[in-house]
Design an enzyme around this catalytic site. Structure first.
Site, mmCIF file in Angstrom:
data_model
loop_
_atom_site.group_PDB
_atom_site.id
_atom_site.type_symbol
_atom_site.label_atom_id
_atom_site.label_comp_id
_atom_site.label_asym_id
_atom_site.label_seq_id
_atom_site.Cartn_x
_atom_site.Cartn_y
_atom_site.Cartn_z
ATOM 1 N N CYS A 106 0.826 -1.202 0.000
ATOM 2 C CA CYS A 106 0.000 0.000 0.000
ATOM 3 C C CYS A 106 0.865 1.259 0.000
ATOM 4 O O CYS A 106 1.385 1.648 -1.039
ATOM 5 C CB CYS A 106 -0.991 -0.039 1.162
ATOM 6 S SG CYS A 106 -2.436 0.997 0.832
ATOM 7 N N GLU A 111 -1.250 -8.920 3.186
ATOM 8 C CA GLU A 111 -1.012 -9.539 4.500
ATOM 9 C C GLU A 111 -2.302 -10.018 5.146
ATOM 10 O O GLU A 111 -2.292 -10.959 5.939
ATOM 11 C CB GLU A 111 -0.272 -8.568 5.432
ATOM 12 C CG GLU A 111 -1.046 -7.333 5.902
ATOM 13 C CD GLU A 111 -0.928 -6.121 4.971
ATOM 14 O OE1 GLU A 111 -0.629 -6.324 3.776
ATOM 15 O OE2 GLU A 111 -1.137 -4.980 5.437
ATOM 16 N N HIS A 156 -3.409 -4.799 0.460
ATOM 17 C CA HIS A 156 -2.851 -5.309 1.718
ATOM 18 C C HIS A 156 -2.902 -6.839 1.700
ATOM 19 O O HIS A 156 -3.751 -7.445 2.364
ATOM 20 C CB HIS A 156 -3.675 -4.795 2.906
ATOM 21 C CG HIS A 156 -3.405 -3.359 3.235
ATOM 22 N ND1 HIS A 156 -2.325 -2.956 3.970
ATOM 23 C CD2 HIS A 156 -4.075 -2.239 2.904
ATOM 24 C CE1 HIS A 156 -2.340 -1.636 4.098
ATOM 25 N NE2 HIS A 156 -3.388 -1.168 3.452
HETATM 26 N N1 GLN Z 1 -1.926 6.781 3.095
HETATM 27 C C1 GLN Z 1 -2.012 6.088 1.858
HETATM 28 C C2 GLN Z 1 -3.392 6.252 1.217
HETATM 29 O O1 GLN Z 1 -4.322 6.614 1.861
HETATM 30 C C3 GLN Z 1 -1.675 4.623 2.022
HETATM 31 C C4 GLN Z 1 -2.660 3.888 2.882
HETATM 32 C C5 GLN Z 1 -2.139 2.566 3.382
HETATM 33 O O2 GLN Z 1 -0.949 2.295 3.333
HETATM 34 N N2 GLN Z 1 -3.027 1.725 3.886
HETATM 35 O O3 GLN Z 1 -3.565 5.984 0.056
#
Ligand code: GLN
Length: 535
Positions: free
Chosen positions: A384, A511, A509
């Protein structure tokens, strides 16, 4: 709603409450009981009820509460749901995360809509009724539904929940409910003794609310003598063999075996009527592979900003462990503080992992880590935010020296990461991110499609910002290619460095979908690449 009969049998409910203090491992206990029942061939569903007044876990500070776990249908939940999914190998939904704030918000909306026909709206019976409905609804068609009540019995906020689960026995029959209370017994170093008094009080509290538990889990830091179990049994009125001593263990995956070896196993047999022997061999195997002495040990650098609470990255850590077991290497994690990181820190590890994150703190350190990985062929896995910093690093390498995300520098002229359509103005509101499962299509022949073994995949998401495709040329010049997008091609979902031994980043994500018994392919690929490189 009425009690449910599944395949001619009454559905069973197990309630797990906690005493003395929170955070003693109710979630692991609940998940472990579920794992034992699954091992007896039963279908299990599971739910966490959190009495605090938040509507979901989306806006909670991860430093205090640990990771925000995201379900496939996009609920932002407590990290215990991650334990449930990992232990039980299932995918839960938002029904498994019941928060008082949400139930109250719905009740008040109903009151405003005039749905109570002029009656007074009260915690009992209206909130307690809503809690019971939420429990029955989450139970679905499973043989056994497990409900963990967050916090500690006696907390003001939790009273409606304790009352609801007490009343629940009236709804479905006491014989269909099993109450498990998990208490903590401290060890006093100066007098070198375990003290059961707080646990006795906690059991009294529960009885005072009308619930006599069927089983007690006694959590201690170090193994306690049997006499502690005897004492708790005596004071609580719970049979000795239904009291299980649960000292800290080297791995949480040992807990199903510990509980299965205790008297609680027989209680579960009697409660469910299922006499089939539980096949727990996969749990023994996983513990053996975890404690094995591997010929090779690898060190993964986790470049992070929350350094004092490992729970913040718990799914990432569990995914790394699962992959290490699968690949057959010993794993060491080196925490690299993103705010202080130096090249020597990146150099000292075998691979770099940049997990998700929000806000500008430590961001330059994460971009530096991605840049280091790109220029030194250091295996890199970006999750992400880990994709976003990789894209920023690549764009800067291609000469866009001001490249940034508008999340970190609102007026950057080179907004290689920017707000998605429809997200402007929602930056500090709850439930407005791009959440839950989204499909992606992967480029044939890409590293990621080889790892997944297919080109159409689905991963969970939790983000607001996106790659700005206006800068694709510079991102490519900086060493990255887009290897996966949303099915319509509009959103970048995966990037990779084709020349690297392993440099993969995803906007998702992964994970959250890794399991101890089925490691996630991206984590396996990362670990395998590190192992191969070190040969
Ligand atoms: N802050 C970033 C976004 O909102 C990444 C979010 C994250 O890593 N879950 O896109």
């Amino acid at each position: 709603m009425e009690d449910k009969t599944v395949m001619g049998k009454k559905q069973k409910y197990i309630f797990v409450t906690g005493g003395v203090l929170s955070g003693v491992g109710k979630g692991i206990t609940a998940a472990s009981i579920g794992a034992i029942l699954q091992a007896k061939g039963m279908s299990v569903s599971i739910q966490k009820c959190d009495p605090y007044l938040n509507v979901d876990a989306g806006l909670l500070n991860p430093k205090e509460h640990g990771e925000c776990f995201v379900t496939k249908d996009g609920a932002e939940t407590d990290l215990d749901l991650g334990h449930y999914e990992r232990f039980l190998g299932i995918e839960v939904t938002q029904k498994s995360a019941t928060l008082a704030g949400k139930l109250l918000a719905d009740l008040i909306a109903d009151e405003r809509a005039g749905k109570f026909g002029g009656h007074t709206v009260q915690l009992v019976p209206h909130l307690t009724g809503a809690i019971q409905n939420a429990i029955q609804s989450a139970a679905g068609d499973s043989d056994v539904h497990i409900v963990e009540i967050g916090g500690t019995v006696g907390d003001y906020e939790g009273l409606s929940f304790i009352e609801a689960i007490r009343e629940f026995a009236g709804r479905v029959g006491r014989e269909n409910c099993l109450y498990v209370h998990v208490v903590y017994v401290p060890f006093i170093g100066t007098s070198k003794e375990f003290k059961t008094k707080p646990a006795q009080n906690a059991l009294n509290d529960l009885r005072g609310f009308g619930i006599v538990p069927d089983c007690v889990g006694v959590r201690t830091d170090d193994p306690a003598p049997e006499s502690i179990g005897n004492k708790i049994s005596q004071f609580s009125g719970v049979a000795r063999d239904s009291v299980v001593l649960l000292p800290n263990v080297d791995t949480v995956y040992r807990v199903p075996l510990t509980i299965a070896k205790s008297g609680i196993y027989d209680v579960l047999v009697r409660f469910t009527g299922n006499k089939k022997e539980a096949d727990l061999s996969k749990w023994s195997e996983i513990i053996a592979s975890q404690s094995a002495n591997y010929a090779e040990n690898i060190t993964v650098g986790l470049v992070a900003k929350y350094m004092d609470n490992e729970d913040t990255y718990i799914s990432v850590l569990e995914a790394l462990k699962a992959a290490a077991w699968q690949v057959g290497v010993g794993l060491k994690i080196k925490w690299i503080n993103a705010e202080l990181a130096q090249p020597v820190d990146f150099d000292s590890v075998d691979g770099l992992l940049i997990p998700g994150g929000f806000g500008p703190r430590g961001i330059e350190g994460k971009i530096a880590a991605a840049d280091y990985a790109l220029s030194h062929n250091k295996p890199y896995l970006g999750l992400c935010l880990g994709l976003q910093v990789a894209v920023i690093a690549a764009a800067r390498r291609a000469g866009l020296s001001a490249a940034n995300s508008t999340e970190f520098q609102i007026d950057t002229p080179e907004d290689v990461i920017y707000l998605m359509d429809g997200q402007a103005g929602k930056e500090s509101t709850g439930g407005t991110l791009r959440l839950g499962d989204y499909p992606a299509k992967l480029k044939a022949e890409s590293a990621v499609s080889k790892l997944y073994g297919k080109t159409n995949i689905v991963e969970r998401h939790r983000h607001r910002y996106e790659v700005n495709k206006k800068f694709i040329k510079q991102i490519e010049d900086g060493g990255l290619v887009v290897s996966g997008t949303s099915p319509d091609g509009k959103l970048v979902e995966f990037v990779e460095a084709p020349k690297a031994s392993f440099f993969v980043a995803t906007q998702a994500h992964p994970e959250f979908k890794s399991r101890p018994f089925a490691a996630h392919p991206l984590f396996v690929g990362f670990m395998q690449a590190i192992k191969d490189k070190s040969k």
